[in-house]
Write a protein that holds these residues in place. Structure first.
Motif, PDB file in Angstrom:
ATOM      1  N   VAL A  24     -39.329  23.040  35.694  1.00 46.69           N
ATOM      2  CA  VAL A  24     -38.238  22.656  34.662  1.00 46.69           C
ATOM      3  C   VAL A  24     -37.190  23.849  34.924  1.00 46.69           C
ATOM      4  O   VAL A  24     -36.058  23.811  34.912  1.00 46.69           O
ATOM      5  CB  VAL A  24     -38.489  22.333  33.272  1.00 46.69           C
ATOM      6  N   LEU A  25     -37.707  24.973  34.697  1.00 51.75           N
ATOM      7  CA  LEU A  25     -37.060  26.246  35.093  1.00 51.75           C
ATOM      8  C   LEU A  25     -36.269  26.363  36.254  1.00 51.75           C
ATOM      9  O   LEU A  25     -34.820  26.719  36.313  1.00 51.75           O
ATOM     10  CB  LEU A  25     -37.758  27.490  34.703  1.00 51.75           C
ATOM     11  N   ALA A  26     -36.740  25.958  37.209  1.00 48.91           N
ATOM     12  CA  ALA A  26     -36.207  25.926  38.923  1.00 48.91           C
ATOM     13  C   ALA A  26     -35.144  25.063  39.006  1.00 48.91           C
ATOM     14  O   ALA A  26     -34.177  25.258  39.321  1.00 48.91           O
ATOM     15  CB  ALA A  26     -37.363  25.816  39.768  1.00 48.91           C
ATOM     16  N   VAL A  27     -35.346  23.793  38.165  1.00 50.89           N
ATOM     17  CA  VAL A  27     -34.471  22.603  38.373  1.00 50.89           C
ATOM     18  C   VAL A  27     -33.352  23.232  37.465  1.00 50.89           C
ATOM     19  O   VAL A  27     -31.882  22.848  38.186  1.00 50.89           O
ATOM     20  CB  VAL A  27     -35.088  21.578  38.044  1.00 50.89           C
ATOM     21  N   SER A  28     -33.413  23.688  36.462  1.00 54.51           N
ATOM     22  CA  SER A  28     -32.373  23.928  35.586  1.00 54.51           C
ATOM     23  C   SER A  28     -31.393  25.075  36.269  1.00 54.51           C
ATOM     24  O   SER A  28     -30.185  25.043  36.246  1.00 54.51           O
ATOM     25  CB  SER A  28     -32.713  24.245  34.151  1.00 54.51           C
ATOM     26  N   LEU A  29     -32.066  26.121  36.728  1.00 54.57           N
ATOM     27  CA  LEU A  29     -31.259  27.154  37.575  1.00 54.57           C
ATOM     28  C   LEU A  29     -30.601  26.382  38.639  1.00 54.57           C
ATOM     29  O   LEU A  29     -29.478  27.213  39.310  1.00 54.57           O
ATOM     30  CB  LEU A  29     -32.356  28.316  37.773  1.00 54.57           C
ATOM     31  N   ASN A  30     -31.247  25.557  39.396  1.00 61.99           N
ATOM     32  CA  ASN A  30     -30.851  25.255  40.680  1.00 61.99           C
ATOM     33  C   ASN A  30     -29.502  24.538  40.549  1.00 61.99           C
ATOM     34  O   ASN A  30     -28.558  24.327  41.275  1.00 61.99           O
ATOM     35  CB  ASN A  30     -31.718  24.276  41.273  1.00 61.99           C
ATOM     36  N   LEU A  31     -29.415  23.835  39.206  1.00 64.11           N
ATOM     37  CA  LEU A  31     -28.179  23.047  38.899  1.00 64.11           C
ATOM     38  C   LEU A  31     -26.919  24.347  38.860  1.00 64.11           C
ATOM     39  O   LEU A  31     -25.876  23.951  39.504  1.00 64.11           O
ATOM     40  CB  LEU A  31     -28.310  22.129  37.373  1.00 64.11           C
ATOM     41  N   ILE A  32     -27.122  25.286  38.306  1.00 64.17           N
ATOM     42  CA  ILE A  32     -26.045  26.202  38.122  1.00 64.17           C
ATOM     43  C   ILE A  32     -25.903  27.164  39.435  1.00 64.17           C
ATOM     44  O   ILE A  32     -24.810  27.281  39.897  1.00 64.17           O
ATOM     45  CB  ILE A  32     -26.633  27.390  37.099  1.00 64.17           C
ATOM     46  N   ALA A  33     -27.051  27.571  40.068  1.00 67.64           N
ATOM     47  CA  ALA A  33     -26.852  28.343  41.491  1.00 67.64           C
ATOM     48  C   ALA A  33     -26.788  27.745  42.401  1.00 67.64           C
ATOM     49  O   ALA A  33     -25.963  28.026  43.492  1.00 67.64           O
ATOM     50  CB  ALA A  33     -27.995  29.499  41.186  1.00 67.64           C
ATOM     51  N   GLY A  34     -27.591  26.735  42.633  1.00 68.61           N
ATOM     52  CA  GLY A  34     -27.728  25.922  43.921  1.00 68.61           C
ATOM     53  C   GLY A  34     -26.580  24.959  44.091  1.00 68.61           C
ATOM     54  O   GLY A  34     -26.055  24.784  45.200  1.00 68.61           O
ATOM     55  N   TYR A  35     -26.135  24.260  43.232  1.00 66.80           N
ATOM     56  CA  TYR A  35     -25.188  23.002  43.128  1.00 66.80           C
ATOM     57  C   TYR A  35     -23.852  23.637  42.806  1.00 66.80           C
ATOM     58  O   TYR A  35     -22.781  23.136  43.396  1.00 66.80           O
ATOM     59  CB  TYR A  35     -25.514  22.145  42.472  1.00 66.80           C
ATOM     60  N   THR A  36     -23.892  24.582  42.080  1.00 68.32           N
ATOM     61  CA  THR A  36     -22.404  25.291  41.621  1.00 68.32           C
ATOM     62  C   THR A  36     -22.086  26.551  42.381  1.00 68.32           C
ATOM     63  O   THR A  36     -20.982  27.121  42.296  1.00 68.32           O
ATOM     64  CB  THR A  36     -22.184  25.412  40.057  1.00 68.32           C
ATOM     65  N   GLY A  37     -23.108  27.254  42.773  1.00 70.01           N
ATOM     66  CA  GLY A  37     -22.845  28.687  43.631  1.00 70.01           C
ATOM     67  C   GLY A  37     -22.725  29.565  42.529  1.00 70.01           C
ATOM     68  O   GLY A  37     -22.203  30.750  43.041  1.00 70.01           O
ATOM     69  N   LEU A  38     -23.214  29.664  41.242  1.00 76.20           N
ATOM     70  CA  LEU A  38     -23.043  30.631  40.173  1.00 76.20           C
ATOM     71  C   LEU A  38     -24.362  31.378  40.141  1.00 76.20           C
ATOM     72  O   LEU A  38     -25.214  30.746  39.318  1.00 76.20           O
ATOM     73  CB  LEU A  38     -22.631  29.816  38.914  1.00 76.20           C
ATOM     74  N   LEU A  39     -24.694  32.108  40.744  1.00 75.36           N
ATOM     75  CA  LEU A  39     -25.958  33.060  40.667  1.00 75.36           C
ATOM     76  C   LEU A  39     -26.335  33.891  39.399  1.00 75.36           C
ATOM     77  O   LEU A  39     -25.316  34.880  39.083  1.00 75.36           O
ATOM     78  CB  LEU A  39     -26.108  33.970  41.848  1.00 75.36           C
ATOM     79  N   SER A  40     -27.007  33.369  38.659  1.00 77.46           N
ATOM     80  CA  SER A  40     -27.265  33.825  37.554  1.00 77.46           C
ATOM     81  C   SER A  40     -28.680  34.600  37.232  1.00 77.46           C
ATOM     82  O   SER A  40     -29.543  34.051  37.562  1.00 77.46           O
ATOM     83  CB  SER A  40     -27.401  32.742  36.243  1.00 77.46           C
ATOM     84  N   ILE A  41     -28.783  36.007  36.830  1.00 76.06           N
ATOM     85  CA  ILE A  41     -29.726  36.570  36.740  1.00 76.06           C
ATOM     86  C   ILE A  41     -30.478  36.643  35.244  1.00 76.06           C
ATOM     87  O   ILE A  41     -31.048  37.575  34.804  1.00 76.06           O
ATOM     88  CB  ILE A  41     -29.790  38.340  37.248  1.00 76.06           C
ATOM     89  N   GLY A  42     -29.574  35.773  34.512  1.00 74.84           N
ATOM     90  CA  GLY A  42     -29.983  35.701  33.017  1.00 74.84           C
ATOM     91  C   GLY A  42     -30.588  34.491  32.407  1.00 74.84           C
ATOM     92  O   GLY A  42     -30.952  34.195  31.283  1.00 74.84           O
ATOM     93  N   HIS A  43     -31.259  33.737  33.474  1.00 76.32           N
ATOM     94  CA  HIS A  43     -31.738  32.699  33.079  1.00 76.32           C
ATOM     95  C   HIS A  43     -33.035  32.745  32.266  1.00 76.32           C
ATOM     96  O   HIS A  43     -33.311  31.648  31.268  1.00 76.32           O
ATOM     97  CB  HIS A  43     -32.185  31.710  34.329  1.00 76.32           C
ATOM     98  N   ALA A  44     -33.798  33.670  32.411  1.00 73.92           N
ATOM     99  CA  ALA A  44     -35.064  33.659  31.477  1.00 73.92           C
ATOM    100  C   ALA A  44     -34.541  33.833  30.071  1.00 73.92           C
ATOM    101  O   ALA A  44     -35.634  33.658  29.185  1.00 73.92           O
ATOM    102  CB  ALA A  44     -35.699  34.956  32.070  1.00 73.92           C
TER     103      ALA A  44
END
Length: 225
Positions: free
Chosen positions: A16-36
């Protein structure tokens, strides 16, 4: 068998965490180091509501998603003016701030001692009190998150997210509201991350700030890579 079930439950939570971050970083290209941080907000929200208010699981889950979504919008605001490495630094700062609040607001979050004794989920008189039942619960939550993500990425909204990732200037030139899409995808991703936090808090029945550090965010990034 119990150990295998334990591993499977953690796998589903991190999925679930990976899918939610992939929506931001993978599909939109916004790399976030604050997902935790969003993960932690979901966990602490449900833990505090369950321990102090004794409110129902579904109410706690919805509250955690709303609160994390609002924080996601706040974090997304800098992305409207900064990009690339500068945005990564901004999300890193948010992660550090979130950890500091969880670690130092002792009277509310328990500080380094954490919050023990988080009760088992109770959904319409169904008390989830075994690993088999908890696996079913987290699998259901994960299925809901996956379905929402699937619908998003295969929609016109999802195509705009991909265009932002590939060429933000072109997306603007095509008349797309890039700012609104960035904020909204962060809201959605943060709300989804909180679902994993809710599942984790109830399953482990104890949380403390060390579970939601920048190292955890980097681990989630490594999963989607």
């Amino acid at each position: 068998m119990e150990y295998l079930l334990h591993i499977l439950i953690l796998v589903v939570i991190y999925a679930v965490l990976a899918v939610s971050l992939n929506l931001i970083a993978g599909y939109t290209g916004l790399l976030s180091i604050g997902h935790a941080a969003f993960y932690g907000v979901g966990a602490y929200t449900v833990a505090l509501m369950a321990l102090k208010l004794h409110s129902p699981f579904l109410v706690n889950l919805l509250s955690a998603m709303i609160l994390s979504g609002l924080l996601g919008a706040i974090v997304a605001i800098p992305s409207l003016r900064i990009r690339d490495d500068y945005f990564v630094i901004a999300t890193f700062a948010f992660q550090v701030i979130a950890f500091s609040i969880l670690n130092n607001w002792v009277s509310f979050t328990g500080g380094p001692m954490g919050l023990p004794g988080i009760p088992q989920p109770n959904i319409f008189s169904w008390v989830v009190d075994s690993n088999w039942e908890y696996l079913l619960l987290v699998a259901g939550l994960a299925a809901g998150v996956l379905l929402v993500c699937y619908r998003i990425v295969h929609s016109p909204f999802g195509r705009v997210l991909k265009s932002i990732r590939e060429d933000e200037v072109f997306a603007l030139a095509a008349g797309k509201n890039v700012a609104a899409h960035k904020v909204l995808v962060f809201v959605i991703g943060a709300a989804m991350a909180s679902v994993a936090g809710v599942a984790y808090a109830h399953y482990i029945s104890f949380i403390d700030p060390t579970s939601f550090t920048v190292v955890e965010s980097i681990f989630i990034i490594s999963i989607i890579i």
